[in-house]
Design a protein around this motif. Structure first.
Motif, PDB file in Angstrom:
ATOM      1  N   ILE A 124       0.838  -1.205   0.000  1.00 32.66           N
ATOM      2  CA  ILE A 124       0.000   0.000   0.000  1.00 32.66           C
ATOM      3  C   ILE A 124       0.871   1.251   0.000  1.00 32.66           C
ATOM      4  O   ILE A 124       0.623   2.201  -0.761  1.00 32.66           O
ATOM      5  CB  ILE A 124      -0.945  -0.019   1.218  1.00 32.66           C
ATOM      6  CG1 ILE A 124      -2.026  -1.090   1.025  1.00 32.66           C
ATOM      7  CG2 ILE A 124      -1.592   1.350   1.425  1.00 32.66           C
ATOM      8  CD1 ILE A 124      -2.866  -1.347   2.262  1.00 32.66           C
ATOM      9  N   GLU A 128       1.038   3.987  -2.995  1.00 28.40           N
ATOM     10  CA  GLU A 128       0.746   5.390  -2.700  1.00 28.40           C
ATOM     11  C   GLU A 128       1.885   6.290  -3.162  1.00 28.40           C
ATOM     12  O   GLU A 128       1.650   7.405  -3.670  1.00 28.40           O
ATOM     13  CB  GLU A 128       0.504   5.558  -1.203  1.00 28.40           C
ATOM     14  CG  GLU A 128      -0.825   4.972  -0.730  1.00 28.40           C
ATOM     15  CD  GLU A 128      -0.978   5.024   0.784  1.00 28.40           C
ATOM     16  OE1 GLU A 128      -2.127   4.933   1.263  1.00 28.40           O
ATOM     17  OE2 GLU A 128       0.054   5.140   1.490  1.00 28.40           O
ATOM     18  N   ALA A 163      -3.404   2.372  -9.564  1.00 22.33           N
ATOM     19  CA  ALA A 163      -4.516   2.890  -8.759  1.00 22.33           C
ATOM     20  C   ALA A 163      -5.528   1.785  -8.464  1.00 22.33           C
ATOM     21  O   ALA A 163      -6.054   1.682  -7.346  1.00 22.33           O
ATOM     22  CB  ALA A 163      -5.193   4.052  -9.481  1.00 22.33           C
ATOM     23  N   GLY A 164      -5.794   0.953  -9.464  1.00 26.99           N
ATOM     24  CA  GLY A 164      -6.711  -0.163  -9.253  1.00 26.99           C
ATOM     25  C   GLY A 164      -6.155  -1.168  -8.264  1.00 26.99           C
ATOM     26  O   GLY A 164      -6.884  -1.687  -7.413  1.00 26.99           O
ATOM     27  N   GLU A 165      -4.862  -1.435  -8.357  1.00 27.00           N
ATOM     28  CA  GLU A 165      -4.246  -2.374  -7.426  1.00 27.00           C
ATOM     29  C   GLU A 165      -4.238  -1.801  -6.010  1.00 27.00           C
ATOM     30  O   GLU A 165      -4.418  -2.544  -5.037  1.00 27.00           O
ATOM     31  CB  GLU A 165      -2.831  -2.724  -7.858  1.00 27.00           C
ATOM     32  CG  GLU A 165      -2.190  -3.752  -6.936  1.00 27.00           C
ATOM     33  CD  GLU A 165      -0.836  -4.258  -7.407  1.00 27.00           C
ATOM     34  OE1 GLU A 165      -0.130  -4.879  -6.590  1.00 27.00           O
ATOM     35  OE2 GLU A 165      -0.487  -4.027  -8.578  1.00 27.00           O
ATOM     36  N   LEU A 166      -4.034  -0.496  -5.884  1.00 25.17           N
ATOM     37  CA  LEU A 166      -4.046   0.128  -4.565  1.00 25.17           C
ATOM     38  C   LEU A 166      -5.413  -0.046  -3.907  1.00 25.17           C
ATOM     39  O   LEU A 166      -5.506  -0.413  -2.729  1.00 25.17           O
ATOM     40  CB  LEU A 166      -3.692   1.607  -4.680  1.00 25.17           C
ATOM     41  CG  LEU A 166      -3.759   2.427  -3.385  1.00 25.17           C
ATOM     42  CD1 LEU A 166      -2.850   1.846  -2.310  1.00 25.17           C
ATOM     43  CD2 LEU A 166      -3.400   3.893  -3.669  1.00 25.17           C
ATOM     44  N   GLU A 167      -6.472   0.186  -4.650  1.00 20.96           N
ATOM     45  CA  GLU A 167      -7.825   0.023  -4.111  1.00 20.96           C
ATOM     46  C   GLU A 167      -8.062  -1.417  -3.675  1.00 20.96           C
ATOM     47  O   GLU A 167      -8.604  -1.681  -2.597  1.00 20.96           O
ATOM     48  CB  GLU A 167      -8.857   0.442  -5.167  1.00 20.96           C
ATOM     49  CG  GLU A 167     -10.300   0.300  -4.704  1.00 20.96           C
ATOM     50  CD  GLU A 167     -11.294   0.688  -5.782  1.00 20.96           C
ATOM     51  OE1 GLU A 167     -12.511   0.585  -5.519  1.00 20.96           O
ATOM     52  OE2 GLU A 167     -10.861   1.068  -6.890  1.00 20.96           O
ATOM     53  N   TRP A 168      -7.651  -2.367  -4.528  1.00 23.46           N
ATOM     54  CA  TRP A 168      -7.836  -3.777  -4.195  1.00 23.46           C
ATOM     55  C   TRP A 168      -6.989  -4.175  -2.990  1.00 23.46           C
ATOM     56  O   TRP A 168      -7.469  -4.904  -2.108  1.00 23.46           O
ATOM     57  CB  TRP A 168      -7.461  -4.656  -5.394  1.00 23.46           C
ATOM     58  CG  TRP A 168      -7.378  -6.103  -5.016  1.00 23.46           C
ATOM     59  CD1 TRP A 168      -8.409  -6.988  -4.917  1.00 23.46           C
ATOM     60  CD2 TRP A 168      -6.189  -6.818  -4.644  1.00 23.46           C
ATOM     61  NE1 TRP A 168      -7.942  -8.218  -4.508  1.00 23.46           N
ATOM     62  CE2 TRP A 168      -6.586  -8.143  -4.338  1.00 23.46           C
ATOM     63  CE3 TRP A 168      -4.845  -6.465  -4.548  1.00 23.46           C
ATOM     64  CZ2 TRP A 168      -5.670  -9.114  -3.936  1.00 23.46           C
ATOM     65  CZ3 TRP A 168      -3.925  -7.434  -4.156  1.00 23.46           C
ATOM     66  CH2 TRP A 168      -4.340  -8.739  -3.858  1.00 23.46           C
ATOM     67  N   THR A 169      -5.742  -3.702  -2.909  1.00 23.17           N
ATOM     68  CA  THR A 169      -4.851  -4.087  -1.818  1.00 23.17           C
ATOM     69  C   THR A 169      -5.395  -3.614  -0.482  1.00 23.17           C
ATOM     70  O   THR A 169      -5.342  -4.338   0.519  1.00 23.17           O
ATOM     71  CB  THR A 169      -3.436  -3.526  -2.045  1.00 23.17           C
ATOM     72  OG1 THR A 169      -2.949  -3.947  -3.327  1.00 23.17           O
ATOM     73  CG2 THR A 169      -2.477  -4.029  -0.974  1.00 23.17           C
ATOM     74  N   ARG A 170      -5.917  -2.394  -0.439  1.00 27.08           N
ATOM     75  CA  ARG A 170      -6.525  -1.899   0.806  1.00 27.08           C
ATOM     76  C   ARG A 170      -7.702  -2.782   1.221  1.00 27.08           C
ATOM     77  O   ARG A 170      -7.856  -3.116   2.398  1.00 27.08           O
ATOM     78  CB  ARG A 170      -6.989  -0.456   0.612  1.00 27.08           C
ATOM     79  CG  ARG A 170      -5.861   0.566   0.546  1.00 27.08           C
ATOM     80  CD  ARG A 170      -6.383   1.915   0.105  1.00 27.08           C
ATOM     81  NE  ARG A 170      -5.358   2.962   0.190  1.00 27.08           N
ATOM     82  CZ  ARG A 170      -5.425   4.116  -0.451  1.00 27.08           C
ATOM     83  NH1 ARG A 170      -6.482   4.376  -1.232  1.00 27.08           N
ATOM     84  NH2 ARG A 170      -4.471   5.021  -0.340  1.00 27.08           N
ATOM     85  N   SER A 171      -8.523  -3.159   0.258  1.00 25.32           N
ATOM     86  CA  SER A 171      -9.685  -3.992   0.553  1.00 25.32           C
ATOM     87  C   SER A 171      -9.259  -5.394   0.979  1.00 25.32           C
ATOM     88  O   SER A 171      -9.816  -5.967   1.930  1.00 25.32           O
ATOM     89  CB  SER A 171     -10.588  -4.065  -0.684  1.00 25.32           C
ATOM     90  OG  SER A 171     -11.704  -4.892  -0.456  1.00 25.32           O
TER      91      SER A 171
END
Length: 208
Positions: A124, A128, A163-171
């Motif tokens: 993450i 970022e 950006a898509g991977e960041l959203e998925w990783t947080r989830s």
């Protein structure tokens, strides 16, 4: 090559000792030819190469070297290499190699939950940082008269993936932290269908 090596070592580790044709059949059910850039016909060659380098041991039955009649097990070096490659794929972000995280996801259960959470937190932060740097990379392209305009879109599509991977990783981190899935040292949450390999019902502990 490291992605292919991790994939082969990981699937051998699940089913060992296992025949080459069994491993090939299993990997094809994972559709590796689509996302891991592996030619199904090269799986036997990859197994023999790993054995040649001391990561696998070949257990042959009968005369000759027919791939389907050779079974494989990890050596001590193979076990070490497996965890080294798995951790490298999990802890390192490479937007141009999404297959690395795909392979890591296939074998995350062989690590303990606390390490998986720490690695996801590290990813993450890395993602970022990439997002923070992206506008300056765009400005450099726009201000460089020697760089074609379309290169900007190459940067933007890479940033969109990040950006898509960041959203998925947080989830995903939230799900793992809440207790979803099972990892090394924990009772398995998922059980194989009757008649499938019993190996899938056991999650081996990683080495100390």
């Amino acid at each position: 090559m490291s992605t292919t090596r991790l994939l082969l070592l990981g699937v051998v580790r699940i089913f060992q000792p296992a025949y080459g044709y069994q491993l090939r059949r299993e990997l094809l059910t994972w559709n590796v030819q689509d996302w891991a850039n592996i030619n199904p016909g090269s799986i036997y060659t990859g197994l023999r190469t790993l054995a040649k380098h001391g990561y696998l041991v070949e257990l042959e039955e009968g005369a000759g070297r027919k791939p389907g009649r050779t079974s494989y097990k990890l050596t001590t070096d193979g076990e070490t290499e497996y965890f080294s490659l798995l951790r490298k794929a999990l802890w390192s972000v490479d937007g141009f190699r999404p297959d690395q995280m795909q392979v890591a996801l296939s074998f995350l259960w062989s690590l303990r939950r606390d390490e998986v959470l720490a690695a996801l937190e590290s990813r993450i932060v890395q993602l970022e940082q990439l997002a923070k740097a992206a506008p300056f990379a765009e400005r450099q392209i726009l201000e460089d008269p020697g760089t074609p305009d379309h290169v900007l879109e190459m940067l933007r599509i890479s940033s969109a993936r990040d950006a898509g991977e960041l959203e998925w990783t947080r989830s995903f981190h939230t799900r793992v932290a809440s207790g979803e899935y099972s990892f090394a040292g924990e009772p398995p949450q998922w059980q194989p269908q009757p008649g499938t390999s019993t190996h899938w019902g056991t999650i081996p502990d990683p080495p100390d």
